[in-house]
Design a protein around this motif. Structure first.
Motif, PDB file in Angstrom:
ATOM      1  N   PHE A 129      10.123 -27.704  -4.320  1.00 26.95           N
ATOM      2  CA  PHE A 129      10.330 -26.841  -5.902  1.00 26.95           C
ATOM      3  C   PHE A 129      11.699 -26.656  -5.956  1.00 26.95           C
ATOM      4  O   PHE A 129      12.391 -26.004  -5.188  1.00 26.95           O
ATOM      5  CB  PHE A 129       9.222 -25.728  -5.858  1.00 26.95           C
ATOM      6  CG  PHE A 129       9.312 -24.920  -7.061  1.00 26.95           C
ATOM      7  CD1 PHE A 129      10.370 -23.876  -7.255  1.00 26.95           C
ATOM      8  CD2 PHE A 129       8.519 -25.442  -8.195  1.00 26.95           C
ATOM      9  CE1 PHE A 129      10.260 -23.242  -8.457  1.00 26.95           C
ATOM     10  CE2 PHE A 129       8.663 -24.759  -9.460  1.00 26.95           C
ATOM     11  CZ  PHE A 129       9.458 -23.644  -9.715  1.00 26.95           C
ATOM     12  N   GLY A 130      11.978 -27.114  -7.052  1.00 22.79           N
ATOM     13  CA  GLY A 130      13.354 -26.902  -7.585  1.00 22.79           C
ATOM     14  C   GLY A 130      14.500 -28.059  -7.244  1.00 22.79           C
ATOM     15  O   GLY A 130      15.649 -27.985  -7.375  1.00 22.79           O
ATOM     16  N   VAL A 131      13.843 -29.010  -6.696  1.00 24.83           N
ATOM     17  CA  VAL A 131      14.785 -30.276  -6.639  1.00 24.83           C
ATOM     18  C   VAL A 131      14.891 -30.794  -7.757  1.00 24.83           C
ATOM     19  O   VAL A 131      14.113 -31.168  -8.538  1.00 24.83           O
ATOM     20  CB  VAL A 131      14.246 -31.326  -5.708  1.00 24.83           C
ATOM     21  CG1 VAL A 131      14.781 -32.607  -5.463  1.00 24.83           C
ATOM     22  CG2 VAL A 131      14.009 -30.831  -4.139  1.00 24.83           C
ATOM     23  N   GLY A 188      17.561 -17.569  -5.909  1.00 20.45           N
ATOM     24  CA  GLY A 188      18.184 -16.238  -5.081  1.00 20.45           C
ATOM     25  C   GLY A 188      19.336 -16.818  -4.318  1.00 20.45           C
ATOM     26  O   GLY A 188      20.230 -16.059  -3.898  1.00 20.45           O
ATOM     27  N   THR A 189      19.287 -18.090  -3.987  1.00 26.17           N
ATOM     28  CA  THR A 189      20.372 -18.585  -2.960  1.00 26.17           C
ATOM     29  C   THR A 189      21.275 -19.543  -3.287  1.00 26.17           C
ATOM     30  O   THR A 189      22.189 -20.215  -2.786  1.00 26.17           O
ATOM     31  CB  THR A 189      19.592 -18.932  -1.653  1.00 26.17           C
ATOM     32  OG1 THR A 189      18.729 -19.917  -1.915  1.00 26.17           O
ATOM     33  CG2 THR A 189      18.910 -17.952  -0.940  1.00 26.17           C
ATOM     34  N   GLY A 190      20.886 -20.001  -4.816  1.00 28.83           N
ATOM     35  CA  GLY A 190      22.010 -21.071  -5.280  1.00 28.83           C
ATOM     36  C   GLY A 190      21.346 -22.451  -4.930  1.00 28.83           C
ATOM     37  O   GLY A 190      20.256 -22.964  -4.640  1.00 28.83           O
ATOM     38  N   SER A 191      22.497 -23.312  -4.758  1.00 26.89           N
ATOM     39  CA  SER A 191      22.203 -24.774  -4.805  1.00 26.89           C
ATOM     40  C   SER A 191      22.208 -25.242  -3.310  1.00 26.89           C
ATOM     41  O   SER A 191      23.208 -24.777  -2.578  1.00 26.89           O
ATOM     42  CB  SER A 191      23.209 -25.633  -5.599  1.00 26.89           C
ATOM     43  OG  SER A 191      22.809 -27.149  -5.635  1.00 26.89           O
ATOM     44  N   HIS A 192      21.354 -26.078  -2.951  1.00 24.39           N
ATOM     45  CA  HIS A 192      21.289 -26.724  -1.608  1.00 24.39           C
ATOM     46  C   HIS A 192      21.183 -28.038  -1.515  1.00 24.39           C
ATOM     47  O   HIS A 192      20.591 -28.785  -2.497  1.00 24.39           O
ATOM     48  CB  HIS A 192      19.978 -25.961  -0.870  1.00 24.39           C
ATOM     49  CG  HIS A 192      20.001 -24.580  -0.856  1.00 24.39           C
ATOM     50  ND1 HIS A 192      20.372 -23.762   0.159  1.00 24.39           N
ATOM     51  CD2 HIS A 192      19.658 -23.722  -1.648  1.00 24.39           C
ATOM     52  CE1 HIS A 192      20.559 -22.310  -0.170  1.00 24.39           C
ATOM     53  NE2 HIS A 192      19.786 -22.577  -1.109  1.00 24.39           N
TER      54      HIS A 192
END
Length: 120
Positions: free
Chosen positions: A29-31, A103-107
């Motif tokens: 989720f979020g890719v 919460g943690t930004g881009s990965h």
């Protein structure tokens, strides 16, 4: 975490074709973007092509009109159709994914790579 598994590499003659696949699993989720990169011996890793969730694509000039990137959001898969392969395309090809978390930004995540060798 996102896990990426590539497949489809191998040995092909110049002018031939290969299709690479990448399957994503885990916290997908979020890719928002996925892509293919490659690294030839003694060279830096370079971008081959990217595709967003919406289907917007970007290609390196060296592969335009020969390679096609696509993705199937329904099964979290991405593909790279490579035609008219040349010896200079020989490299390890890596699947890449970018995920955004509020919460943690881009990965950024990488697969283990698959070898493509173009040789007669």
């Amino acid at each position: 975490q996102v896990q990426l598994v590539e497949s489809g590499g191998g040995l092909v003659q110049p002018g031939g074709s290969l299709r690479l696949s990448c399957v994503a699993s885990g916290n997908i989720f979020g890719v928002y973007s996925m892509g293919w990169y490659r690294q030839a011996p003694g060279k830096q890793r370079e971008l081959v092509a990217t595709i967003t969730r919406e289907g917007n694509t970007n290609y390196a000039d060296s592969v335009k009109d020969r390679f096609t990137i696509s993705r199937e959001n329904a099964d979290n898969s991405m593909y790279l159709q490579m035609n008219s392969l040349e010896p200079v395309d020989t490299a390890v090809y890596y699947c890449n994914a970018l995920r955004f978390d509020l919460g943690t930004g881009s990965h950024e995540y990488w697969g283990q790579g698959t070898q493509v060798t173009v040789s007669s």
